[in-house]
Design an enzyme around this catalytic site. Sequence first.
Site, PDB file in Angstrom:
ATOM      1  N   SER A  98       0.829  -1.197   0.000  1.00 39.68           N
ATOM      2  CA  SER A  98       0.000   0.000   0.000  1.00 39.68           C
ATOM      3  C   SER A  98       0.869   1.254   0.000  1.00 39.68           C
ATOM      4  O   SER A  98       1.684   1.437  -0.896  1.00 39.68           O
ATOM      5  CB  SER A  98      -0.970  -0.040   1.190  1.00 39.68           C
ATOM      6  OG  SER A  98      -1.894   1.025   1.128  1.00 39.68           O
ATOM      7  N   HIS A 201      -8.255   1.699  -0.961  1.00 39.82           N
ATOM      8  CA  HIS A 201      -8.159   0.793  -2.114  1.00 39.82           C
ATOM      9  C   HIS A 201      -9.529   0.336  -2.614  1.00 39.82           C
ATOM     10  O   HIS A 201      -9.700  -0.785  -3.069  1.00 39.82           O
ATOM     11  CB  HIS A 201      -7.262  -0.403  -1.783  1.00 39.82           C
ATOM     12  CG  HIS A 201      -5.908  -0.004  -1.315  1.00 39.82           C
ATOM     13  ND1 HIS A 201      -5.004   0.632  -2.119  1.00 39.82           N
ATOM     14  CD2 HIS A 201      -5.321  -0.086  -0.082  1.00 39.82           C
ATOM     15  CE1 HIS A 201      -3.919   0.905  -1.433  1.00 39.82           C
ATOM     16  NE2 HIS A 201      -4.089   0.494  -0.190  1.00 39.82           N
TER      17      HIS A 201
END
Length: 331
Positions: A98, A201
Amino acid sequence: MLVVVCPGQGAQSPGMLAPWLELPTVADSIGRASTTTGIDLVAHGTTSDADTIRDTAVAQPLLVASALASLRAVLELTPDAPLAAAAAATVDVTAGHSVGELAAAAVAGVLTEDEALRLVAVRGAAMARAAAATPTGMSAVLGGDPDEVLAALDAHGLVPANVNGGGQVVAAGTLEALAALGAQPPAKARVIPLQVAGAFHTEHMAPAVAELAAAARGVAPGDPALRLLTNSDGSVVTTGARALELLVAQVAHPVRWDLCCTSLLDLGVTGLLELAPGGVLTGLARRTLPGVETVAVKTPADLDAARDLVRRHGRPAAGTTPSASSQEQSS
């Protein structure tokens, strides 16, 4: 073959930088990062409480700055020594989970350290604003049949935002849907709410993608100087332009850490070094990368083990840096 991995949001903890700031190299790096981001990372890494550093706008710059500073400490770099050049002489592969992918991009030379820090400041603030628009969150789903877990998420209107491997999927969506999943978890699975501020996300982050894309247009990325894996599908990214494009899109797309781990096995990686604040990705590696030796850099006490891992698994020039001490170690 050595991979350096950079942790993502949720890895932070109160006071995590306190022992690190006793090292002049780290103190200098964090000080510069504070200036670049406009955020007092020294205070947030030492005295801020858990709720304060849970703020996405704080957590993300703190994590990227910590990862890069700890690699400087591992490689024993002088303050002005270029990080990417030293990494290219030592490291074979890099990847980040991430937000950690921005740190990995700096390790690979796609971005300078300052560029990575400026972009992560934009990313964190933009994602915080997107998260504030609708009450959303994320929960880890541990165990259970993979197909049944994905079916349960779909039934509740949730997205598998992180597919981490090792029997771990992170669900993202509205707080109501996450609560319903927790009340009725898939068979043989546990649902654990995560300390993050929103459904990262997922489509909920679309406004943040636009903000980060605008900031990224001011960057001229370099091509990776070592293998850089993308969260998109675990593949090796070969150009800086493509790496930057994927970094921007990643904000609203799932993280496929499981595919990154598959690529690491296919590449023949033998050693994995997780940068500060290490622990989460090393734990996953022990379940998904059999036979790969791991070291998590959590505090300066882990530096000797990290340098030993680098010497034994890195490139033949491992340890070669501009500092005299590291030159002695490589001879």
